[in-house]
Design an enzyme around this catalytic site. Sequence first.
Site, PDB file in Angstrom:
ATOM      1  N   LYS A  69     -44.504  64.764 -19.181  1.00  0.00           N
ATOM      2  CA  LYS A  69     -44.305  65.400 -17.942  1.00  0.00           C
ATOM      3  C   LYS A  69     -44.209  66.858 -17.751  1.00  0.00           C
ATOM      4  CE  LYS A  69     -41.449  60.943 -17.498  1.00  0.00           C
ATOM      5  NZ  LYS A  69     -40.141  60.314 -17.562  1.00  0.00           N
TER       6      LYS A  69
ATOM      7  N   GLY B 282     -39.649  59.566 -11.647  1.00  0.00           N
ATOM      8  CA  GLY B 282     -39.522  58.519 -10.980  1.00  0.00           C
ATOM      9  C   GLY B 282     -39.495  58.721  -9.442  1.00  0.00           C
TER      10      GLY B 282
ATOM     11  N   ASP C  28     -42.678  61.484 -24.210  1.00  0.00           N
ATOM     12  CA  ASP C  28     -42.506  61.164 -22.794  1.00  0.00           C
ATOM     13  C   ASP C  28     -42.186  62.473 -22.006  1.00  0.00           C
ATOM     14  OD1 ASP C  28     -42.214  59.133 -20.460  1.00  0.00           O
ATOM     15  OD2 ASP C  28     -40.447  60.189 -20.629  1.00  0.00           O
TER      16      ASP C  28
ATOM     17  N   VAL D 284     -43.693  61.734 -12.654  1.00  0.00           N
ATOM     18  CA  VAL D 284     -42.601  62.550 -13.368  1.00  0.00           C
ATOM     19  C   VAL D 284     -41.485  62.352 -12.509  1.00  0.00           C
ATOM     20  CG1 VAL D 284     -42.039  65.164 -13.707  1.00  0.00           C
ATOM     21  CG2 VAL D 284     -44.367  64.412 -13.650  1.00  0.00           C
TER      22      VAL D 284
ATOM     23  N   GLY E  12     -52.766  46.810 -13.274  1.00  0.00           N
ATOM     24  CA  GLY E  12     -51.405  46.668 -13.925  1.00  0.00           C
ATOM     25  C   GLY E  12     -50.312  45.901 -13.099  1.00  0.00           C
ATOM     26  N   ALA E  13     -49.638  44.926 -13.548  1.00  0.00           N
ATOM     27  CA  ALA E  13     -48.941  44.116 -12.867  1.00  0.00           C
ATOM     28  C   ALA E  13     -47.428  43.813 -13.456  1.00  0.00           C
ATOM     29  CB  ALA E  13     -49.273  42.799 -12.303  1.00  0.00           C
TER      30      ALA E  13
END
Lengths: 434, 434
Positions: free
Chosen positions: B205, B134, B201, B132, B11-12
């Site tokens: 978490k 950030g 979302d 979770v 993933g980029a």
Amino acid sequence: MRKPLKVALLGAGVVGSQVARILVQEADTLESRIGRRLELVGVGVRNVDLPRPGIDPALLTDDLEGLVTRGDLDVVIELIGGIEPARGLVMKAIEHGASIVSANKAMLAEDLGALSRAAEAKGVDLYYEAAVAGAIPIIRPLRESLVGDEIDEVMGIVNGTTNFILDKMVTDGVSFQEALEEAQALGYAEADPTADIEGHDAAAKAAILAGLAFHTEVLRSEVFCEGITQVTSADIAAAEQMGCKIKLLAIAKLTHDDRIIVKVHPAMVANKHPLASVSGAYNAIFVNSREAGELMFLGQGAGGNPTASAVMGDVVTVARNRARGTAAHFSPAYTRRVVAPIAESSAQFFVSFDVVDRPGILAKCAAVFGRHGVSLRIVQQSLREDGEPVDGFPARLGIMTHLTLEANLARVVDELRQSEFVGSNVRVMRVEGF
Amino acid sequence: MRKPLKVALLGAGVVGSQVARILVQEADTLESRIGRRLELVGVGVRNVDLPRPGIDPALLTDDLEGLVTRGDLDVVIELIGGIEPARGLVMKAIEHGASIVSANKAMLAEDLGALSRAAEAKGVDLYYEAAVAGAIPIIRPLRESLVGDEIDEVMGIVNGTTNFILDKMVTDGVSFQEALEEAQALGYAEADPTADIEGHDAAAKAAILAGLAFHTEVLRSEVFCEGITQVTSADIAAAEQMGCKIKLLAIAKLTHDDRIIVKVHPAMVANKHPLASVSGAYNAIFVNSREAGELMFLGQGAGGNPTASAVMGDVVTVARNRARGTAAHFSPAYTRRVVAPIAESSAQFFVSFDVVDRPGILAKCAAVFGRHGVSLRIVQQSLREDGEPVDGFPARLGIMTHLTLEANLARVVDELRQSEFVGSNVRVMRVEGF
């Protein structure tokens, strides 16, 4: 079934007795979390004859060296505090192959580098979450979570006793001495409160935080340290007038030339800053880093139970590693950054002093600041509440500077003190978050 | 010199390109912190033809399976998100001996147990701090720092998009729809905002946090989830009147019978509670545990840089372990606690509804609550601002309950809705920290 991991405890004071209780009472739970049982095989104390409720008297020994060198220990929990004999015992325990959990900030601030290298060389763990800010997880976040980032600053309230005293001065309007006496009566301050009120405790923690945040070795002796004993009720009132609270801060920051500043001092913290509202026995640590931005960690900074929580977190982590024959310890001082002298660091200041009531006096004062390259942000003049001039100086100026070099500010203060139009009571307080 | 550790990136996107940049630009710094150099050997993307500034095109591949199965990888960083193909790729990478760093909450909430067991069996690491909240270090604190303690509750604001929307509704007085559109215009909300605004979302978490806090496996499907799409401006105003803010909370708590409650829902949070003042794109997590007491963690919950910080912390940690041939990963689901149905959990509620203006109406309403065992804490009656009765109901009651079973409250609401003296607009909001 695999054999239990052998644990020895050094010290059975407030924290140690909590840890001993948890090790025994929660043995089944801990076993499920570790995958191996923990067996408390010895508790080293100075006096084996004192009653120690909850600790099997057969475990007590005053031969601490004999305990840590028996050779079959998996984990040694060091809770005796102070530099010696703690350091010698921990070193011997490492040499004999035990992983270490310690809450001893004084020892770590003096010798984290050597202890870390010894642990790494021997392939054992050295964990010390409880050494800074009690139950607040801050060591792991610095050592691991933020290790791929570049930290610019760590700033925290890491001493609950002084925070309690400063709080009392605000809420009850009492003097430092009265607040200290109340803290002592309530057991928040010790009979000899020097380590807390002179900032030594916070300075040891600052050294540990700075070392981890900036990947270098920082000694306690390199930390600039100013306690709260000189904070007056007038300082508290002046701070309130400026929309600030006075807090004892431990600060470690990177300079633009890749050196670090490590300091402990009281500061006026703007009410809007999250640290201003950290009250009572709470601790809080604020971290600013390049990628992550601002982070804050808040919790109880001291006390038997919170500290025991941090110790037991380390014990389980270390025991898990031990159970699989590994260690995750990593010596943190792998770069060498220099601690800059405080005179070369910058801060914002609030300077207040009495002046004569004479036309042009404000301009004269401002010129003193200007001469030394200190630019002003806010100037406020107030007459004394009682209207009485002090020693012939009827007015008091309060001046908030912009960010300036400590050395420049010191020159300003020197010149103010020598001016015939300024009274002797020149007060200086650093400012954060304004 | 020892050979570099080989790292592959899957993933980029926003986070991935930051991680790639740091891996290349900070290679020397990272090497000093790890003791080994990291070599980025491949970047798996869907479309190799897109321009990827800062990433060597020779590293790009769309054969992600080929990349993770090449057999010589030390670390695989998974940042593609979603359940498949991410899960399959991570599983294959583990089978081929790579340690994993992932920010993929959806995958982990679905399959943390199986992935953890696979990593443990293979002796590799599985780290996911970025999944979770950030940049906020919360995974390590739960997994290690607090693992010797007993956590009672974890409660947090873990979705920045909804926090931004709710903030806007308060400060600008706009509707949910208007606030959502502004969030989309500013890039805080996606074109399809469902995952955020419906709470999915946050629920993923919550499942991860609950599993770690309570040492068990919690699936996303076991999380009670209610989003913010039904929150009205009237709810916001009612909350303000009660001295509260509405926040979308993720909550995991232990029940008295050792089951757990895991839920996501909007709630009125008392202004005095630290979570009430967490604004904008910030996240905060509040932990209450037996020994440590209250802890709070605050920071930026999303964005490329903060998330990259968390990812890189994991990469360094995993690489350090790898460099010494160990892994510190520990599968967290070693006990089995049952997730209780929401109806069996307790909460405090604020219930508001229109009523006829008739003598004794308050007693009648109170009786409805009493019949179902719900006791009242505050009752307030207000006439509508415009003085106009709605559908013949001139007054509105706002009732704050004490802690009560969800099931009982549901019965109260059913009965209120059927009463001829109550209007159709019965609103229910859970309350925290009041």
